[in-house]
Design an enzyme around this catalytic site. Structure first.
Site, PDB file in Angstrom:
ATOM      1  N   GLY A   1       6.729   0.328  -5.021  1.00  0.00           N
ATOM      2  CA  GLY A   1       5.488   0.242  -4.245  1.00  0.00           C
ATOM      3  C   GLY A   1       4.252   0.270  -5.129  1.00  0.00           C
TER       4      GLY A   1
ATOM      5  N   GLY B   1       1.795  -8.590 -10.103  1.00  0.00           N
ATOM      6  CA  GLY B   1       3.058  -8.667 -10.852  1.00  0.00           C
ATOM      7  C   GLY B   1       4.250  -8.612  -9.907  1.00  0.00           C
ATOM      8  N   HIS B   2       4.201  -7.662  -8.966  1.00  0.00           N
ATOM      9  CA  HIS B   2       5.292  -7.555  -7.981  1.00  0.00           C
ATOM     10  C   HIS B   2       5.374  -8.832  -7.138  1.00  0.00           C
ATOM     11  CE1 HIS B   2       4.239  -3.118  -8.436  1.00  0.00           C
ATOM     12  NE2 HIS B   2       5.528  -3.125  -8.714  1.00  0.00           N
TER      13      HIS B   2
HETATM   14  P1  AMP Z   1       7.960  -0.892 -10.250  1.00  0.00           P
HETATM   15  O1  AMP Z   1       7.413  -0.871  -8.871  1.00  0.00           O
HETATM   16  O2  AMP Z   1       6.991  -0.488 -11.298  1.00  0.00           O
HETATM   17  O3  AMP Z   1       9.291  -0.203 -10.354  1.00  0.00           O
HETATM   18  O4  AMP Z   1       8.253  -2.425 -10.560  1.00  0.00           O
HETATM   19  C1  AMP Z   1       9.054  -3.202  -9.722  1.00  0.00           C
HETATM   20  C2  AMP Z   1       9.392  -4.491 -10.417  1.00  0.00           C
HETATM   21  O5  AMP Z   1       8.184  -5.192 -10.717  1.00  0.00           O
HETATM   22  C3  AMP Z   1      10.110  -4.257 -11.753  1.00  0.00           C
HETATM   23  O6  AMP Z   1      11.126  -5.236 -11.905  1.00  0.00           O
HETATM   24  C4  AMP Z   1       9.013  -4.441 -12.754  1.00  0.00           C
HETATM   25  O7  AMP Z   1       9.453  -4.850 -14.028  1.00  0.00           O
HETATM   26  C5  AMP Z   1       8.183  -5.525 -12.085  1.00  0.00           C
HETATM   27  N1  AMP Z   1       6.819  -5.516 -12.624  1.00  0.00           N
HETATM   28  C6  AMP Z   1       6.006  -4.441 -12.781  1.00  0.00           C
HETATM   29  N2  AMP Z   1       4.851  -4.809 -13.368  1.00  0.00           N
HETATM   30  C7  AMP Z   1       4.936  -6.141 -13.597  1.00  0.00           C
HETATM   31  C8  AMP Z   1       4.076  -7.111 -14.193  1.00  0.00           C
HETATM   32  N3  AMP Z   1       2.883  -6.776 -14.689  1.00  0.00           N
HETATM   33  N4  AMP Z   1       4.486  -8.393 -14.249  1.00  0.00           N
HETATM   34  C9  AMP Z   1       5.713  -8.757 -13.754  1.00  0.00           C
HETATM   35  N5  AMP Z   1       6.576  -7.889 -13.191  1.00  0.00           N
HETATM   36  C10 AMP Z   1       6.197  -6.596 -13.116  1.00  0.00           C
END
Ligand code: AMP
Length: 282
Positions: free
Chosen positions: A31, A36-37
């Site tokens: 969340g 990026g997400h």
């Molecule tokens: P998180 O919510 O931080 O666990 O991230 C969920 C997914 O989004 C994971 O696969 C992360 O690697 C990806 N993610 C987080 N930040 C970025 C970003 N800046 N660019 C691309 N993917 C991202």
């Protein structure tokens, strides 16, 4: 967009989709969503008929309880972003739903589990693979998408998928950055105005290494990258390394397979990670 809270309801939703022959993509997240997400959701559409995103702040992957407590949870904002992204369903279980009783099983992720993030956050990747395995078991996706931003995490997940011969394709998506180069992260919202400026040192050091890669030796590149941090107030470097892309062992020469530069640093009270692929692709 369906908002699903229980494994039973998810199973029902997924079974119907599978019965109709739909290919399913899963995008696991914690969340506090950003572009990026959403880029993962966008790419997921190219691989599947239906995209399911999960939002779950997984307690077993946190090594610092304060970090877990202060993890941002802007739920309404997240649901708005996901429904605008065209994602068909979001799975948002409670902790009790995912961990009804204590569990102590362990996955052999290989030696790369214990370096870099694994060294600074002991047991972190056991927690990550534990929740990702549970999500895979519930969603039974054909494909799951992860960000290169968490480079070691993708490697650990690929190792788990291989170990259990799971019939799931793992897709790694590029890092989405702010216009000044800072890698997008849910944790960036904890940065003060000053921290936000200081945080640029991570992407600047990585970019420097990528640009100088053909000129300098590995040792010289790492020394110069570390100098960026010595001269930056408000930032404490945990590691800056150039490593083999699959073993994550530090490289001593440029002939040791494909290479990636990885960095982790505390910017004020916020710990950030970033990386850049120097040769090959993951
Ligand atoms: P998180 O919510 O931080 O666990 O991230 C969920 C997914 O989004 C994971 O696969 C992360 O690697 C990806 N993610 C987080 N930040 C970025 C970003 N800046 N660019 C691309 N993917 C991202």
């Amino acid at each position: 967009m369906e908002v699903i809270h229980t494994k039973a309801a998810l199973n029902n939703f997924v079974s119907q989709l599978k019965y109709k022959g739909n290919k399913i993509a899963l995008v696991p997240t914690m969340g506090a969503l950003h572009a990026g997400h959403i880029s993962l959701v966008d790419q997921a559409k190219q691989f599947a008929d239906v995209v399911i995103c999960s939002i779950f702040v997984n307690p077993t992957q946190f090594t610092d309880t304060k970090d877990l407590e202060k993890y941002p949870r802007p739920l309404e904002h997240d649901l708005d972003m996901l429904s605008a992204s065209g994602c068909e369903a979001v799975f948002m279980p409670s902790v009790q739903e995912m961990y009804p009783k204590p569990e102590a099983w362990h996955v052999d992720l290989g030696p790369a589990e214990f370096v870099l993030e694994g060294q600074f956050r002991k047991g972190h990747f056991q927690g990550v693979t534990q929740i990702v395995k549970k999500l895979f078991d519930c969603v039974m996706p054909d494909v799951a998408l992860f960000g290169q931003k968490d480079f070691q995490q993708v490697l650990m997940i690929k190792n788990m998928v291989e170990l259990f011969t799971m019939p799931i394709e793992i897709v790694t998506c590029p890092i989405i950055r702010e216009t000044d180069g800072l890698a997008m992260s849910s944790r960036n919202m904890h940065l003060s105005t000053e921290d936000r400026k200081h945080a640029l040192v991570l992407s600047e050091a990585l970019l420097f290494v990528a640009e100088r890669f053909s000129e300098d030796s590995i040792g010289a590149l790492i020394e110069q990258a570390k100098d960026f941090f010595k001269h930056q107030v408000g930032v404490e470097l945990d590691y800056f390394t150039i490593s083999n892309i699959t073993t994550l062992m530090p490289a001593e020469s440029k002939t040791e397979g494909d290479l990636v530069a990885l960095v982790a640093a505390k910017v004020g009270a916020t710990r950030l990670i970033d990386n850049i692929i120097l040769t090959g692709k993951n």
